[in-house]
Write an enzyme that holds these catalytic residues in place. Sequence first.
Site, PDB file in Angstrom:
ATOM      1  N   ARG A 125       0.868  -1.180   0.000  1.00  0.00           N
ATOM      2  CA  ARG A 125       0.000   0.000   0.000  1.00  0.00           C
ATOM      3  C   ARG A 125       0.902   1.226   0.000  1.00  0.00           C
ATOM      4  O   ARG A 125       1.962   1.246   0.666  1.00  0.00           O
ATOM      5  CB  ARG A 125      -0.892   0.030   1.245  1.00  0.00           C
ATOM      6  CG  ARG A 125      -2.080  -0.903   1.201  1.00  0.00           C
ATOM      7  CD  ARG A 125      -3.146  -0.439   0.194  1.00  0.00           C
ATOM      8  NE  ARG A 125      -4.315  -1.292   0.191  1.00  0.00           N
ATOM      9  CZ  ARG A 125      -4.530  -2.308  -0.663  1.00  0.00           C
ATOM     10  NH1 ARG A 125      -3.657  -2.587  -1.614  1.00  0.00           N
ATOM     11  NH2 ARG A 125      -5.650  -3.011  -0.599  1.00  0.00           N
ATOM     12  N   GLU A 171      -4.185   7.908  -4.546  1.00  0.00           N
ATOM     13  CA  GLU A 171      -4.535   7.226  -5.797  1.00  0.00           C
ATOM     14  C   GLU A 171      -5.881   7.739  -6.287  1.00  0.00           C
ATOM     15  O   GLU A 171      -6.784   7.913  -5.468  1.00  0.00           O
ATOM     16  CB  GLU A 171      -4.584   5.709  -5.565  1.00  0.00           C
ATOM     17  CG  GLU A 171      -3.220   5.141  -5.233  1.00  0.00           C
ATOM     18  CD  GLU A 171      -3.221   3.626  -5.028  1.00  0.00           C
ATOM     19  OE1 GLU A 171      -4.250   2.974  -5.293  1.00  0.00           O
ATOM     20  OE2 GLU A 171      -2.184   3.100  -4.610  1.00  0.00           O
ATOM     21  N   HIS A 205      -1.868   0.814  -9.872  1.00  0.00           N
ATOM     22  CA  HIS A 205      -2.434  -0.188  -8.947  1.00  0.00           C
ATOM     23  C   HIS A 205      -3.032  -1.361  -9.736  1.00  0.00           C
ATOM     24  O   HIS A 205      -4.223  -1.672  -9.620  1.00  0.00           O
ATOM     25  CB  HIS A 205      -3.489   0.461  -8.035  1.00  0.00           C
ATOM     26  CG  HIS A 205      -3.728  -0.307  -6.768  1.00  0.00           C
ATOM     27  ND1 HIS A 205      -3.954   0.304  -5.550  1.00  0.00           N
ATOM     28  CD2 HIS A 205      -3.797  -1.639  -6.509  1.00  0.00           C
ATOM     29  CE1 HIS A 205      -4.156  -0.617  -4.618  1.00  0.00           C
ATOM     30  NE2 HIS A 205      -4.063  -1.803  -5.184  1.00  0.00           N
TER      31      HIS A 205
END
Length: 324
Positions: A237, A266, A285
Site C-alpha cells: 500500500r 490514488e 495499482h
Amino acid sequence: MKPEVVLYKSLPDDLRARLDAHFTVTAIKGLTPESVEEHADLLARAEGIIGSSCKVDDALLEKMPKLRAASTISVGYDNFDVDAMNQRGIVLMHTPTVLTETVADTMMALVLSSARRVVEVAERVKAGEWQRSIGPDWFGIDVHHKKMGILGMGRIGLALAQRAHHGFGMPILYNARKHHEEAESRFNAQYCDLDTLLQECDFLCISLPLTEQTHHMIGREQLAKMKPGAILINAGRGPVVDEQALIAALKDKTIHAAGLDVFEQEPLPADSELLKLPNVVALPHIGSATHETRYGMARDAVENLIAALAGNVEKNCVNPQVLR
Ligand SMILES: NC(=O)c1ccc[n+]([C@@H]2O[C@H](COP(=O)([O-])OP(=O)(O)OC[C@H]3O[C@@H](n4cnc5c(N)ncnc54)[C@H](O)[C@@H]3O)[C@@H](O)[C@H]2O)c1
Ligand SMILES: O=C(O)[C@H](O)CO
C-alpha cells in the site's frame, strides 16, 4: 424475504445473477458522501454490502444499523474500520489467495522493468532515439543472482520468493512479524531485522498491508540505510512508504530506482514529482488486474457474502470471532 444487499462496484453479469438469486440487490455508485446521502434509506435496511475501494468507517457503519456482513473485492482491508465492525458484530470478508500469484507476477515485472529500464528505453525507441548501436546510457543493472529483500513475507511475499529464487537464482532475505517456515525450507529465505534487510538487499520488495504499524515504515532514515544501487518495489500500500522521502532519495541517488504499483494518493496526481523521475516505473495499482484474477476476486467476494450472511465464516473472513 431475501436480505437486502448494497453493491457498490459493478460485477460481471453471471456473478450479479448469482447475487440476485440470494439477495435483493441494489447497485449504487460507490460509497461517496453524495451516494450515501442519496441512498440513506437503502443503506439503513442493508444486511450486506459488497464492493471495493471505498472507505467504510464508523460514521458510515452508524448509518447501517442492520448490517451483518461486508464483502470486499480485495485482499487488503485497510479501507475498513475493523474495530468498529467488531464492536457492532459485523463480519468482514475478503479475497486472499485468488490474486496471490498475479500480484507476485506484477512485482517481478516491476523488479525487471526498473532494473533493466524497460519502460524508459522502450519510450526512447518510440521517440526515434535508437539511431545506432546502443551505449552505456541505455544499460540497466542485473537482476539474476542479486539479493532479494522481501518486506512482508505472507502469501504474496512467498509467491514472489518462489519466482526470484527459482527463476532468477536470487538469495532471499525477509522481514515479517514472524518467521515463515515454508519460505525458509523451500527457498532458503533468511529472516532478518529491518535494518539488516535494508542494508543487505539489492531489491527491497514491499508486500505489507497498511496498518498503524506499517504506515511510513519506510522513510528517510530507512532509505538512507539502503545500498546506493538498490531498487525499491512497493505493491503493498502506498502509505507504507513516505513518498516525499522516497522522491528525495530517488533525486539525490540515495537509492537507484523505484518500481511502484501503489501510492499515498490514488490515482497518482498528474503533477506528482514521481512522474518526472526517469528512475521510476509507476503503475496504476494493477497488482491483481488481469481478466482472470479480477473475475476470480469478484466470484470469491460474491460467494463470501452468500456464506457470511448464512452464518458461515470458515473461509476468507477477517474477523470470524464476531460470530463465535
Ligand atoms: N498492488 C496490489 O494490487 C495489491 C494486490 C493485493 C494485495 N496488495 C497488498 O498486499 C498486502 C499483502 O497481501 P498478502 O495476501 O500477502 O497478505 P498476508 O497477510 O499473507 O501477508 C502480509 C505479511 O506482512 C507481514 N506484516 C504485517 N505487519 C507487519 C509489520 N508491522 N512488520 C513486519 N511485517 C508485517 C505479515 O507478517 C505477513 O508476512 C495486502 O494487505 C494489500 O495491502 C496489493
Ligand atoms: O488489496 C487488494 O486486493 C488490491 O490492492 C486490490 O485492491
